[in-house]
Design an enzyme around this catalytic site. Structure first.
Site, mmCIF file in Angstrom:
data_model
loop_
_atom_site.group_PDB
_atom_site.id
_atom_site.type_symbol
_atom_site.label_atom_id
_atom_site.label_comp_id
_atom_site.label_asym_id
_atom_site.label_seq_id
_atom_site.Cartn_x
_atom_site.Cartn_y
_atom_site.Cartn_z
ATOM 1 N N ASP A 165 -8.076 -20.094 14.097
ATOM 2 C CA ASP A 165 -7.025 -21.041 12.412
ATOM 3 C C ASP A 165 -8.189 -21.053 11.388
ATOM 4 O OD1 ASP A 165 -4.718 -20.019 13.233
ATOM 5 O OD2 ASP A 165 -4.062 -22.354 13.470
ATOM 6 N N GLU A 187 -5.964 -20.724 19.337
ATOM 7 C CA GLU A 187 -5.509 -20.685 18.361
ATOM 8 C C GLU A 187 -5.996 -21.418 17.184
ATOM 9 O OE1 GLU A 187 -2.050 -19.317 17.345
ATOM 10 O OE2 GLU A 187 -3.797 -19.794 16.080
ATOM 11 N N GLY A 245 6.732 -1.141 -1.982
ATOM 12 C CA GLY A 245 7.198 -2.002 -2.731
ATOM 13 C C GLY A 245 7.313 -3.140 -1.040
ATOM 14 N N GLY A 295 7.140 0.897 3.445
ATOM 15 C CA GLY A 295 7.065 1.714 2.336
ATOM 16 C C GLY A 295 7.515 1.038 0.732
ATOM 17 N N ASP A 324 8.733 -4.921 2.164
ATOM 18 C CA ASP A 324 9.665 -4.541 3.457
ATOM 19 C C ASP A 324 9.385 -5.086 4.299
ATOM 20 O OD1 ASP A 324 6.875 -3.563 5.024
ATOM 21 O OD2 ASP A 324 6.686 -2.495 3.246
ATOM 22 N N ASP A 375 -0.172 -2.407 -1.292
ATOM 23 C CA ASP A 375 1.099 -2.216 -0.933
ATOM 24 C C ASP A 375 0.308 -1.480 0.113
ATOM 25 O OD1 ASP A 375 3.717 -1.399 -1.273
ATOM 26 O OD2 ASP A 375 3.792 -0.535 -2.833
ATOM 27 N N ILE A 376 1.390 -1.711 1.517
ATOM 28 C CA ILE A 376 1.095 -1.316 3.031
ATOM 29 C C ILE A 376 2.890 -0.055 2.137
ATOM 30 C CG2 ILE A 376 0.976 -1.425 5.143
ATOM 31 C CD1 ILE A 376 -1.130 -2.901 3.064
ATOM 32 N N SER A 426 -0.988 -14.534 13.524
ATOM 33 C CA SER A 426 -1.885 -16.340 13.932
ATOM 34 C C SER A 426 -3.726 -15.741 12.890
ATOM 35 C CB SER A 426 -2.692 -16.276 15.348
ATOM 36 O OG SER A 426 -1.521 -17.118 15.619
#
Length: 453
Positions: A154, A150, A422, A420, A424, A400-401, A357
């Site tokens: 990072d 981890e 905007g 959707g 989500d 925008d996914i 992560s």
């Protein structure tokens, strides 16, 4: 913390292991402070850089299971997320410090980072590791190797996207697992960072299920965190990022992380209103083009511990019905799917790595570049991020996914949320287009400050 393989519940880090399938993947008292102090800069000027990467730096090293994954290099991620035009102008995170909060750290951190840096022609950098808490180690799940992974994840991602930012790793000798275990020590590390002016950006790639914090002790600890983060954000102008989780619309229901909650829930500290919570996406390559969808395991949903903050109330009425007065998670997103993510060097082996992560430190790197460009710490980003989401610049500032679903149907059946247009509860406002987002963020932050918002 959530993890891989046999210890998967314990680390928000998913690695496609290339040497020991059973290894789990999630530390010297240091001198207070580092060069640059709180990293305030007096000017937004930068020294232009125009490196010409070699062919080796533009492609991934050989990775076992490579037929099963799509690997991206630091350069490719910087190009897709709009970092590279800023880096070419000298905005590399120079003069800024990102603080990473972890348990145990990694004994091979510096040597692995050096290999990573040389392979991708990044500047060599010295990571400062500080362990200010003097108490006996507590590792109930024997997952120090997971925390080592981890830590390196990072640091390598931060360095890949903000190659001249300083990095401080603050290490706790107590494993954060579920419930309040490890949280007082992590809170102590944040206080240490404040007291010693280590930096103004904090990246947190750990999480505890809200379900394990609903008792009196949990709520008391959560309130202590909320008070501390509010003060750090408003008075110290610090910026906090937290992973939203890797269990989709649910999380663990017990302290041993042996079973998932059969009801939707989300994770702490991503749920804290003073934190920018980061969800996950899947990067898909079609020919020379890359596009994103929501990662199916991206943590997201609505908090049972925090009410809807004022900045989320800026979202249109069409989104408000889902909130029902609750804090929504995540705020933003970036690449997290381990099958389509960054090449990662750990303990002598190249792999690909993922989980939220991975996405949280990407946003921490963005904040370092933004602070350098602004000439001062931007501090609390959420009001400006949501203001931009309602502006005409939203579609250029963010990817925008609009495709994705974080429902869970393994062990439990928890209906999740759909990505959707905007905001989500899978990818938040979306992933960054940094070359446009950062300047707009600086301007919006200044406007909000001038109007007392």
């Amino acid at each position: 913390m959530q993890g891989h393989g046999q210890q998967k519940p314990f680390l928000k880090l998913l690695i496609l292991i290339s040497f020991t399938l059973g290894l789990a993947f999630s530390g010297c008292t240091g001198l207070p402070g580092i060069s640059g102090g709180s990293q305030r800069t007096s000017t937004a000027t930068a020294t232009p850089r125009a490196p010409t990467p070699s062919a080796a730096a533009e492609r991934c090293p050989p990775i076992l299971f490579s037929s099963e994954v799509t690997c991206y290099t630091p350069l490719q991620l910087r190009q897709y997320y709009g970092f590279e035009p800023l880096i070419q102008r000298g905005y590399t995170g120079k003069g800024q410090t990102i603080i990473d909060i972890v348990s145990f750290g990694s004994p091979t951190l510096q040597q692995d980072l050096d290999v990573f840096s040389r392979r991708f022609q990044l500047p060599l950098t010295k990571v400062q590791v500080i362990q200010p808490i003097q108490k006996a180690e507590y590792d109930p799940h024997h997952d120090k190797s997971g925390w080592a992974g981890e830590t390196e994840l990072d640091v390598e991602i931060i360095h890949a996207l903000a190659p001249e930012a300083n990095i401080v790793v603050l290490v706790s000798p107590v494993a954060e697992t579920e419930g309040t275990v490890g949280l007082p020590e992590f809170r102590q590390l944040i206080q240490y960072a404040i007291d010693h002016h280590l930096g103004t950006i904090v990246s947190q790639s750990w999480g505890a299920s809200e379900v394990t914090l609903e008792d009196a002790a949990g709520r008391q600890e959560v309130q202590k965190w909320n008070t501390l983060l509010q003060k750090a954000t408003l008075e110290e102008h610090m910026t906090f990022f937290s992973s939203s989780g890797d269990q989709g619309a649910t999380d663990y229901a017990d302290l041993n992380m042996s079973r998932l909650s059969p009801k939707a829930t989300t994770s702490f500290a991503a749920d804290v209103p003073w934190v920018t919570s980061v969800g996950g996406t899947t990067l898909l390559r079609q020919g020379t083009q890359i596009h994103e969808i929501g990662w199916s395991q991206s943590g997201g949903g609505f908090s049972a511990l925090f009410s809807e903050p004022s900045y989320q109330k800026l979202l249109p009425s069409s989104a408000q019905a889902a909130f029902q007065g609750r804090r929504g998670v995540p705020d933003v997103a970036a690449a997290a799917d381990p099958g389509t993510n960054l090449a990662f060097y750990f303990n002598g082996v190249w792999e690909t790595v993922g989980g939220t992560s991975a996405s949280a430190p990407m946003w921490a790197a963005l904040a370092a570049i933004a602070n350098q460009m602004a000439g001062h710490p931007l501090g609390f980003l959420n009001p400006a991020l949501y203001t931009l989401a309602t502006s005409a610049n939203y579609q250029r500032d963010f990817h925008d996914i609009t495709v994705g679903d974080n429902s869970v149907h393994q062990g439990v059946n928890v209906p999740g949320y759909l990505a959707g247009t905007g905001w989500d509860a899978v990818t938040g406002l979306g992933s960054p287009n940094a070359q446009y987002l950062i300047p707009d963020l600086i301007r919006t932050q200044a406007t909000l400050a001038a109007t007392g918002q």
